[in-house]
Design an enzyme around this catalytic site. Structure first.
Site, PDB file in Angstrom:
ATOM      1  N   ASP A 168       0.824  -1.215   0.000  1.00  0.00           N
ATOM      2  CA  ASP A 168       0.000   0.000   0.000  1.00  0.00           C
ATOM      3  C   ASP A 168       0.859   1.266   0.000  1.00  0.00           C
ATOM      4  O   ASP A 168       0.314   2.370   0.066  1.00  0.00           O
ATOM      5  CB  ASP A 168      -0.930   0.008   1.224  1.00  0.00           C
ATOM      6  CG  ASP A 168      -2.392  -0.045   0.820  1.00  0.00           C
ATOM      7  OD1 ASP A 168      -2.673  -0.341  -0.360  1.00  0.00           O
ATOM      8  OD2 ASP A 168      -3.259   0.185   1.675  1.00  0.00           O
ATOM      9  N   ASP A 331      -9.602  -6.127  12.455  1.00  0.00           N
ATOM     10  CA  ASP A 331      -9.507  -7.527  12.846  1.00  0.00           C
ATOM     11  C   ASP A 331     -10.659  -7.943  13.765  1.00  0.00           C
ATOM     12  O   ASP A 331     -11.411  -8.873  13.459  1.00  0.00           O
ATOM     13  CB  ASP A 331      -8.149  -7.803  13.507  1.00  0.00           C
ATOM     14  CG  ASP A 331      -7.708  -6.689  14.458  1.00  0.00           C
ATOM     15  OD1 ASP A 331      -8.565  -5.866  14.871  1.00  0.00           O
ATOM     16  OD2 ASP A 331      -6.523  -6.638  14.804  1.00  0.00           O
TER      17      ASP A 331
END
Length: 772
Positions: A168, A331
């Site tokens: 990224d 998460d």
């Protein structure tokens, strides 16, 4: 029908328990009863902590805690008519009730922690296909090379798993940035990582825009891969060879399983462990969560995704639209969504990745601020306690995990509450000295014993309070920002691979000094009150004692924010592997004594390599464990030679010049997870409540003195800082990060930071050969 009877039985038991807890008894009876309960808990701690004995301890502890809650609620709150007392009194009461509620949730969560048997090992032809994702944003290429090499060498059929580097930091958006310098940097990064991926045999993926941070990056990986299972490793989480073999078999056993989570094992100390020097002798902070709480959650099918070191089922992720990205803790949010859809999770309590923690206090606070903000976002936006599809135990476990991060409110309330009486004579806690002793002190005693019973090998007394205190001052502001605007926080990558070039007070440390001296002034006020107002001496002593405890806690915090000089770039792992050293035409049998991602210490006979000097290169040959490796020769640069009558120790740096060298380093450092288990078990010591409290007080006194000494730099420290400006004290190095030091290791002979051999003294009778 059976379920209804079970619920009715528990309801009757709860009503009976509440009836017994609320019965009026005099102070002496309660005091003696509480001490008897404490004695029983202390005795039962010496027996196996399971079955009926565990239930007795939890029942007794809960009863005394609830007795305190009943007394606190009915007898101690100031009258509403006295607002100057009532308002701060209610704030303190709410903080205490929050703490009691969290204690009850934790007791429920770990009432019967699950220890799963090993996952079945499947034949190669039955192994599922696996995609391994290593998301990256701004990490150094060498750091990524180590992780990717370790991931590529996992023990698994090569045709059944693919490693992806998800970059990224080299997206089209970054490569086309309006700032030419930033665009050039992103383009260079993309080219460098593409070449790294080709060299290591992994696939490089990037995307058009940096949308939804890490969750968006992982979803881009899902869109360009096809494996049945998905593994996620953070950029600084290098796996052991047995990671897949120890996890994927569980997915064949349970078709509704969406997650197998494993512990995050960190191989460098966090700022508290480094600055207080507790790294190798005290359980690490995360061990309570990964060693006990996640196992407790697993009992209730509520162990959740922790962002890395996990295996997930692609089919399950696809039912939820991939990784969730509403909060900045993608998460836990993803796990919550899948649990609510009826998918199940498992937790394998075996450390099989080696990760990095923030080195500086500022980076540590940045990381914890993101965690706290993300979990508060989940509370506000996802409401786990109301979410449809979750069972009651799962709701309670998610509440425990998310509401924990509200601790800054309670911790700061406890820190400043005594000052309301000492400075302003506010009566925020209506109780006599005798009542305080009978109820509050026994509640505190039971709390310590209960925590020690549940977590004795994973967390020593008052260490949690210290961790929470050092975070609270900054996290309270971060949490306030989420309350004002739940969607505002954005994902920020935690800094990795930092080093501290000089001993200094952290740039975030000054509020702790201010509070410390404020509490010292409160201590003087306590003495003045006891001396001049003997008729309220009992109350003054009680509140003053509370302030003294806070002073001890804040003194320990001064040690945390007084950052020690640390130039070592990589921590060492003790190993014992045979090798050969090739020096010119000479081939010498050797033993690899310890390694890190940047260097090694090799032992050779005293009679060998007589002409070897610092700065020369040698070749080390050893038998690799990975069958993928096509060479066994790793070039080394000698940084120090320590000779004594027993032999020679060569401190060497790896001369990593090609991809195969990174594979060899990964084979040395990350091949065997048993090394990490041995280190972890070596510091999981149950030292008991009394010794633990004494050790904490001794440590706090020493760290108070050390922290105050940093206000007056010594001449040698001033010499260290010559040429370093105020903003340069903490610098990011461009070599590999720190790695695991074994407990009680002798002097470092790697010379890994390139500045010559270690400053540690040589063994008696040894000679260190190094260029001046």
């Amino acid at each position: 029908m059976a379920r209804i009877l079970n619920v009715a039985g528990w309801a009757v038991l709860a009503l009976l328990f509440a009836f017994l807890v609320t019965q009026p008894i005099d102070l002496n009876t309660h005091f003696i009863t509480a001490l008897a309960a404490a004695a029983i808990i202390a005795i039962l701690k010496n027996f196996k902590r399971e079955g009926i004995a565990r239930l007795i301890v939890l029942g007794l502890g809960t009863a005394i805690v609830l007795r305190y809650v009943y007394w606190r609620t009915t007898s101690t709150i100031p009258p509403v008519a006295q607002l100057e007392d009532f308002i701060p009194g209610i704030i303190l009461y709410v903080a205490e009730m929050y703490s009691v509620f969290m204690l009850c949730l934790s007791v429920f969560a770990v009432a019967d922690p699950l220890r799963r048997p090993p996952a079945p090992v499947l034949p190669d032809e039955d192994q599922p296909t696996v995609d391994v994702f290593v998301p990256s944003y701004n990490e150094d290429a060498e750091l990524l090379a180590t992780t990717l090499a370790a991931a590529r060498q996992m023990d698994y059929p090569a045709e059944k798993f693919t490693v992806y580097l998800l970059d990224d930091g080299g997206t089209d958006q970054k490569c086309e940035d309006d700032d030419p310098e930033k665009a050039a940097e992103a383009q260079a990064r993309r080219r460098e990582l593409q070449q790294l991926a080709r060299d290591l045999g992994v696939r490089y993926l990037t995307r058009a825009k940096n949308l939804h941070a890490k969750a968006g990056n992982l979803n881009n990986g899902l869109a360009h891969s096809h494996g049945e299972l998905v593994v996620v490793f953070d950029a600084d989480h290098a796996p052991a060879r047995d990671f897949l073999k120890q996890t994927v078999g569980l997915f064949r056993e349970n078709k509704r399983l969406f997650l197998v989570q494993t512990p995050h094992f960190f191989i460098n100390p966090d700022p508290l462990e480094r600055n207080l020097e507790t790294w190798s002798r005290m359980p690490s902070e995360n061990e309570m969560f990964y060693g006990m709480i996640q196992r407790g959650f697993d009992k209730w099918d509520a162990s959740f995704f922790c962002g890395s070191a996990a295996v997930l089922r692609r089919a399950a992720l696809e039912t939820a639209g991939g990784f969730s990205g509403v909060s900045i803790t993608e998460d836990a949010e993803t796990a919550l969504e899948l649990h609510s859809r009826g998918w199940q999770s498992s937790y394998v309590d075996r450390p099989m990745i080696a990760g990095l923690q923030p080195e500086t206090f500022a980076s540590f606070i940045g990381q914890r601020s993101r965690w706290a903000q993300g979990m508060l976002q989940i509370i506000l936006l996802k409401r786990p306690f109301l979410k449809r599809g979750l069972r009651l135990p799962q709701r309670l476990c998610y509440m425990a995990a998310s509401l924990f991060w509200m601790f800054p409110f309670a911790r700061l309330t406890f820190l400043f509450a005594p000052l309301a009486y000492l400075f302003f004579s506010l009566q925020i806690f209506n109780a006599s000295g005798a009542e305080f002793a009978a109820y509050t002190l026994t509640y505190m005693l039971i709390n310590v014993l209960l925590q020690n019973y549940l977590y004795s090998s994973f967390r020593w007394p008052y260490i949690s309070e210290l961790y929470e205190t050092i975070q609270s001052i900054y996290l309270i502001r971060a949490l306030g920002g989420v309350v004002m605007n739940p969607t505002k926080p954005t994902f920020k990558v935690t800094a990795k691979g930092e080093s501290t070039a000089q001993s200094r007070i952290s740039e975030l440390g000054w509020p702790f000094y201010f509070i410390f001296f404020l509490l010292v002034f409160a201590l003087l006020v306590t003495i003045w009150r006891v001396w001049t107002q003997p008729y309220i001496a009992d109350i003054a002593l009680v509140v003053g004692g509370w302030n003294v405890f806070n002073l001890i806690l804040m003194g320990a915090a001064l040690g945390v924010v007084s950052e020690r000089r640390n130039l070592r770039q990589s921590q060492r792992i003790t190993i014992d592997r045979k090798a050969e050293i090739v020096y010119g035409s000479e081939v010498v049998a050797a033993k690899i004594d310890d390694v890190s991602v940047s260097g090694t210490r090799v032992l050779v006979p005293a009679s060998a390599l007589k002409g070897l000097k610092r700065g020369e290169e040698v070749m080390m040959r050893f038998e690799p464990r990975s069958p993928m490796l096509t060479t066994n020769s790793l070039p080394l640069k000698v940084m120090s030679v320590v000779r004594d009558q027993g032999g020679q120790a060569l401190g060497c740096r790896f001369s990593t010049k090609e991809a195969e060298h990174f594979r060899l380093v990964a084979d040395l450092v990350f091949a065997d997870s048993n090394e990490w288990i041995r280190f972890q078990q070596g510091r999981r010591k149950d030292i008991g409540a009394i010794r633990g409290i004494l050790e904490f007080f001794v440590m706090a006194f020493y760290q108070t003195v050390r922290g105050l000494s940093y206000l007056f730099p010594r001449k040698d420290e001033e010499a260290q800082s010559q040429g370093i400006g105020p903003g340069d004290a903490s610098t990011k190095h461009h070599g590999p990060p720190e790695r695991l030091p074994p407990p009680d290791r002798p002097a470092d002979t790697h010379g890994e930071n390139g500045d010559g051999p270690s400053n540690s003294p040589s063994p008696q009778g040894s000679t260190v050969y190094a260029a001046e």
